[in-house]
Design an enzyme around this catalytic site. Sequence first.
Site, mmCIF file in Angstrom:
data_model
loop_
_atom_site.group_PDB
_atom_site.id
_atom_site.type_symbol
_atom_site.label_atom_id
_atom_site.label_comp_id
_atom_site.label_asym_id
_atom_site.label_seq_id
_atom_site.Cartn_x
_atom_site.Cartn_y
_atom_site.Cartn_z
ATOM 1 N N THR A 36 0.872 -1.186 0.000
ATOM 2 C CA THR A 36 0.000 0.000 0.000
ATOM 3 C C THR A 36 0.899 1.222 0.000
ATOM 4 O OG1 THR A 36 0.054 0.374 2.406
ATOM 5 C CG2 THR A 36 -1.619 -1.150 1.570
ATOM 6 N N ASP A 37 0.344 2.384 -0.220
ATOM 7 C CA ASP A 37 1.094 3.587 0.103
ATOM 8 C C ASP A 37 0.913 3.818 1.607
ATOM 9 O OD1 ASP A 37 2.673 5.805 0.015
ATOM 10 O OD2 ASP A 37 1.679 6.706 -1.717
ATOM 11 N N TYR A 38 1.610 4.794 2.115
ATOM 12 C CA TYR A 38 1.720 5.084 3.551
ATOM 13 C C TYR A 38 0.334 5.256 4.201
ATOM 14 C CZ TYR A 38 4.503 7.215 7.361
ATOM 15 O OH TYR A 38 5.143 7.502 8.530
ATOM 16 N N GLY A 40 -2.270 3.867 3.409
ATOM 17 C CA GLY A 40 -3.310 3.847 2.372
ATOM 18 C C GLY A 40 -4.487 2.957 2.738
#
Length: 748
Positions: free
Chosen positions: A288-290, A292
């Site tokens: 995932t992104d941070y 996310g």
Amino acid sequence: MNKRSVLLLLACTTVSVYAQKGKKTSTTIKPKSEFVTELMGKMTVDEKIAQLVQFTADGTITGPKSGTNWVDEIKKGNVGSILNATGVDYTRKIQKMNLESSRLKIPILFGYDVIHGYKTIFPITLGETASWDLEVARISSEVAAAEAAASGVHWTFAPMVDISRDPRWGRVSEGAGEDTYLGSKMAFARVMGFQGKNLHDLNTILACTKHFAAYGAAEAGRDYNTVDMSERLLREVYLPPFKATVDAGSATFMASFNEIAGVPSTGNKWLMNDILKGEWGFKGFVVTDYTGMNEMIAHGYAKDEQHAGELSLNAGIDMDMVGAIYLKYTKKNLEEGKVTMAQVDDACRRILEAKYDLGLFEDPYRYSDAKREKTTIYKKEYLDAALAAANKSMVLLKNSNNVLPLKQTQKVAFVGPLVSDEYNIIGSWAASGDRYGYAVSVQEGVNKLVTDKNKVSFTKGVEIKDTKRDGIQAAINAAKNADVIVAVMGEFENQTGEAASQVNIDLPGIQKEFLAELKKLGKPVVLVLLNGRPLTLSWENENMDAILEAWYPGTMGGDAIAQTLYGVSNPSGKLPMTFPRSVGQVPIYYNHKNTGRPYLGASDPEQKYKSRYTDSDNSPLYPFGYGLSYSDFQYSNLILSTQKLSANGKITVSVDVKNAGAYDGEEVVQLYVRDLVGSVTRPVRELKGFNKLLIKKGETKTVTFEITPDDLRFYNIDMKFVAEPGDFEIYVGGSSDATLKNTFELVK
Ligand code: BGC
């Protein structure tokens, strides 16, 4: 499990022995699939879930504060990966702590944002893309990987391949600009650079293609904002650079923060499972992104964290960056039947395979070697490569009366807020690059090059944003004594990058006002720009004699700018993004559709009911692909080998390019195609080929391209990716405004 069975277990896993001692004691390790299967056979559900968990160390801060005590979690054996920990000492310490608590001695994977260099900083990605030189992009990633890998980093969160048509979006600086074809080529080259021939080599790291997908299309250019678009636009414009990285073997992908058509990427099964892992056959893992995953609650897509975990695993997300949701809820989701063990196993396997590829099971410390770290970073050859890249990225936007290149005999007043700057010149997201001490400022670069130091002076005049005027007079005094004035101006590095969207993309502060004062002196004024996005430069274009777009050129930036200004290097960069006249034209891009009422410009007999603005020209200030040189390139003889292209045939396109100027120079020869009629409308032109080559003064080179029906494919009315028979136009030249034209027909 009792003590005896633990010992037995360790004895069976040869690699654990290496891990414990931190050095290799055997040369045999089983083939990947066998090894991982065997290892997973020994893992508990909790141990498998731990592989899906990533936390941030206390290094660089790249997102909102996380409430997790990552050290405690490592000690509990709950962590598979750590981001933002760099350096041999630090990563070694963390790895040791992990191995001491991991029952099966599974190494931690260290990730970091190595975007345009690790220590030796290359031009920001947008600038580097302006080189249109794929070898430059590959080498810069190769150098970044070698330095990062010598510093304990296993995995970069790059390349960022988001196409964007909106310069308000701060993250355009991290990407390759607006074009799918150029962006795809660059994306491929960057993955090849990071990953090299073999991930097991100690100078390579895992790439992470991000942000999947369409993050660069955020509404109104506001970071993290909503995206909604047709599947056709998504597949034709935004997805191809991602696909190119799968073809290049990119080991990992990162989900984007945005939603597309109501579905956040982190929970988007269609994107992750169906397209990426299904259609494209991607074998790596997706992070995932941070936070996310957690953010799907704010999106209004998940009702709580547990639900977010369920949606993510079902979508095909393998690793949770910082969010702690997989750690907290995967077991519960398993027990409640919301996710399956097969899904957990699949994610775990993908992550373990990446660790295997890096050789971490042979020696978890193999990237943490203090001696190698010391001898690798800032190598002379890396600095040379960074200088070459910076020189090739410079885009000359204007050069009236050949005011550039400067001559050693001229008295030059260098002014402006960035004239002595070492901090901003390396740009945003410059990994572990040193902002002081290593980066070469413009002043330093000029001083190295100019033989008579009495001919140059350096005075700031104004600040970047501050409106104080007390420095102006000193700069004006210096400028009065000069033959030429060079103003080094631009943005703060943190005005671009993540969370740095702007509604105003003019030169900030009172820089323009200062330029107006300088102009009053009646001397030629050259504007050198350090910035990370297309700016609105209509006034500057009217009033300055020359403009050089230097982007943030990196560690060797000052040398490159000096060499370009004094003609040691002939600028050859071309814009990877359109520069608008005003922000009101945004989104603006060259490969737009024609509309039913296209405006033909001032000569259009019908001025009223046309697709146009009443207060501005439609055209941009500087089009995509544009950039001048100290040479003068002239195009002629655009010849096609045939005017009829058959379904399995090809056309060879050739064009003569003459360097009619007084300097040897490089030119980016660009080929654009227009499909005149389709079952769905097609753009007014699309880049389908380019070739950057050196042409000596007085020399003419014939450049050739090949066109096959494959190059003409698009998603037709039935969403089939095909080339439709019919008439096409070809344009070849030095920008997307190329006028030299020929035509052909694709026959059945
Ligand atoms: C960014 C990513 C980055 C990640 C880790 C996020 O905020 O969007 O591009 O890789 O942080 O630092």
